[in-house]
Design an enzyme around this catalytic site. Structure first.
Site, PDB file in Angstrom:
ATOM      1  N   ASN A   9      30.540  41.796  44.166  1.00 34.79           N
ATOM      2  CA  ASN A   9      31.782  41.040  44.783  1.00 34.79           C
ATOM      3  C   ASN A   9      31.611  40.876  45.963  1.00 34.79           C
ATOM      4  O   ASN A   9      32.765  42.567  45.898  1.00 34.79           O
ATOM      5  CB  ASN A   9      32.296  40.903  42.940  1.00 34.79           C
ATOM      6  N   LYS A  11      33.481  39.745  47.536  1.00 34.54           N
ATOM      7  CA  LYS A  11      35.243  39.234  47.009  1.00 34.54           C
ATOM      8  C   LYS A  11      35.740  38.364  48.873  1.00 34.54           C
ATOM      9  O   LYS A  11      34.979  38.116  49.398  1.00 34.54           O
ATOM     10  CB  LYS A  11      36.206  40.271  47.508  1.00 34.54           C
ATOM     11  N   HIS A  95      38.239  36.942  37.238  1.00 35.80           N
ATOM     12  CA  HIS A  95      38.245  38.103  38.283  1.00 35.80           C
ATOM     13  C   HIS A  95      39.646  37.622  37.750  1.00 35.80           C
ATOM     14  O   HIS A  95      40.718  37.241  38.387  1.00 35.80           O
ATOM     15  CB  HIS A  95      38.126  38.017  39.709  1.00 35.80           C
ATOM     16  N   GLU A  97      42.163  38.974  40.216  1.00 38.00           N
ATOM     17  CA  GLU A  97      42.005  38.970  41.548  1.00 38.00           C
ATOM     18  C   GLU A  97      42.613  36.926  41.416  1.00 38.00           C
ATOM     19  O   GLU A  97      43.704  36.680  41.977  1.00 38.00           O
ATOM     20  CB  GLU A  97      41.452  38.540  42.425  1.00 38.00           C
ATOM     21  N   GLU A 167      36.578  44.584  33.377  1.00 33.63           N
ATOM     22  CA  GLU A 167      37.001  45.360  34.828  1.00 33.63           C
ATOM     23  C   GLU A 167      38.628  45.927  34.511  1.00 33.63           C
ATOM     24  O   GLU A 167      39.598  45.401  34.194  1.00 33.63           O
ATOM     25  CB  GLU A 167      36.919  44.583  35.803  1.00 33.63           C
ATOM     26  N   GLY A 173      39.279  48.792  43.346  1.00 37.91           N
ATOM     27  CA  GLY A 173      39.485  48.707  44.228  1.00 37.91           C
ATOM     28  C   GLY A 173      40.553  49.890  44.334  1.00 37.91           C
ATOM     29  O   GLY A 173      41.071  50.452  45.710  1.00 37.91           O
ATOM     30  N   SER A 213      35.919  50.537  40.792  1.00 38.86           N
ATOM     31  CA  SER A 213      35.473  52.401  41.937  1.00 38.86           C
ATOM     32  C   SER A 213      33.730  51.905  41.021  1.00 38.86           C
ATOM     33  O   SER A 213      34.004  53.353  41.147  1.00 38.86           O
ATOM     34  CB  SER A 213      37.269  52.714  41.564  1.00 38.86           C
TER      35      SER A 213
HETATM   36  P1  PGA Z   1      35.594  47.749  43.144  1.00 37.05           P
HETATM   37  O1  PGA Z   1      35.927  46.271  42.834  1.00 37.05           O
HETATM   38  O2  PGA Z   1      34.717  48.488  43.019  1.00 37.05           O
HETATM   39  O3  PGA Z   1      36.142  47.547  44.026  1.00 37.05           O
HETATM   40  O4  PGA Z   1      37.355  48.441  42.555  1.00 37.05           O
HETATM   41  C1  PGA Z   1      35.029  45.757  41.188  1.00 37.05           C
HETATM   42  C2  PGA Z   1      35.488  44.165  41.472  1.00 37.05           C
HETATM   43  O5  PGA Z   1      36.826  43.640  41.443  1.00 37.05           O
HETATM   44  O6  PGA Z   1      35.016  43.476  40.639  1.00 37.05           O
END
Ligand code: PGA
Length: 251
Positions: A9, A11, A95, A97, A167, A173, A213
């Site tokens: 992803n 983003k 997601h 976000e 998640e 992140g 992460s």
């Molecule tokens: P990350 O993000 O691996 O940077 O923690 C995962 C995601 O939001 O899909």
């Protein structure tokens, strides 16, 4: 046996030119790789370019969202048919976000899942609890509401064309990964939910990715858990070697 699925992803990173460079490097280093299914999810703007670069390789294309209407006056939105035309096979929906910054609800996720599946594409449905929710002991009820909301009115046949990404919001992140046990516990819970909503057969065929992460160093242990069938990768998907490290961990 469920095939692992590792999706990057990207983003709001990687403009057209950077996306092209990264996709080329991935094709060179992993384009013929067998094992986990590999999906790249660049921004809408870079979809066409990445589609061109990965053509003929084992890498597949995904989008980060979609709108539930076919077309019309929805400024800023992209429809599922447009994504399909661009070569998209998977669409990430719900997601955290999108949920926290852009008003995504279980209801809008559900409308999008329906649209994506009706078009013959596959949905990656994201669920997960915040730190506050985990600490107050409501992880399972939060995830249950999200899963039931996303799958409302979806048939068993259609459900098989979905992937669930668990998640934990506090792990996205942040560099903090859920422990193998924490992740496995929720994954098993989600599989149980799918069994209750559908059947053992559907529950056993739907893949459940872990996201938050994930990196080459922890991917092997996470993917080794019974109910973890892949990863949805943010930060580590932006570097070809890290992404490939995670793919290799799934072999
Ligand atoms: P990350 O993000 O691996 O940077 O923690 C995962 C995601 O939001 O899909």
């Amino acid at each position: 046996m469920r095939q692992y699925i590792i999706a990057g992803n990207w983003k709001m990173n990687m403009g057209i030119s950077d996306a092209e460079t990264l996709a080329k490097e991935l094709v060179e280093k992993a384009g013929t790789s067998e094992g986990p299914e590999m999906v790249l999810c660049p921004t809408y703007l870079a979809l066409a370019k990445v589609a061109e670069v990965i053509k003929g390789s084992n890498l597949k294309l995904g989008a980060q969202d979609a709108h539930w209407e076919d077309d019309g006056a929805y400024t800023g939105k992209v429809s599922v048919s447009m994504l399909k035309e661009a070569g998209v096979e998977y669409v990430i929906l719900g997601h955290s976000e999108q949920r926290s910054f852009f008003g995504e609800t279980d209801e809008t996720v559900n409308k999008k899942v329906k649209k994506v599946l009706a078009a013959g594409l596959k949905a990656i449905v994201c669920v997960g609890e915040t730190l506050e929710q985990r600490e107050s002991g409501v992880t399972e009820s939060v995830v249950k509401t999200q899963v039931e909301g996303a799958y409302a009115g979806i048939s068993a046949e259609d459900a098989k064309n979905t992937v669930i990404a668990y998640e934990p919001v506090w792990a996205i992140g942040t560099g903090k990964t859920a422990s193998n046990e924490q992740a496995q516990e929720v994954h098993a819970f989600i599989r149980g939910l799918m069994k209750g909503l559908y059947s053992e057969e559907v529950a056993e065929s739907v893949r459940i990715q872990y996201g938050g992460s994930m990196k080459p160093g922890n991917a092997g242990d996470l993917l080794g858990q019974t109910d973890i069938d892949g990863g949805l990768i943010g930060g580590a998907a932006l570097k070809a070697d890290d992404f490939i490290g995670i793919i290799n961990a799934g072999k």
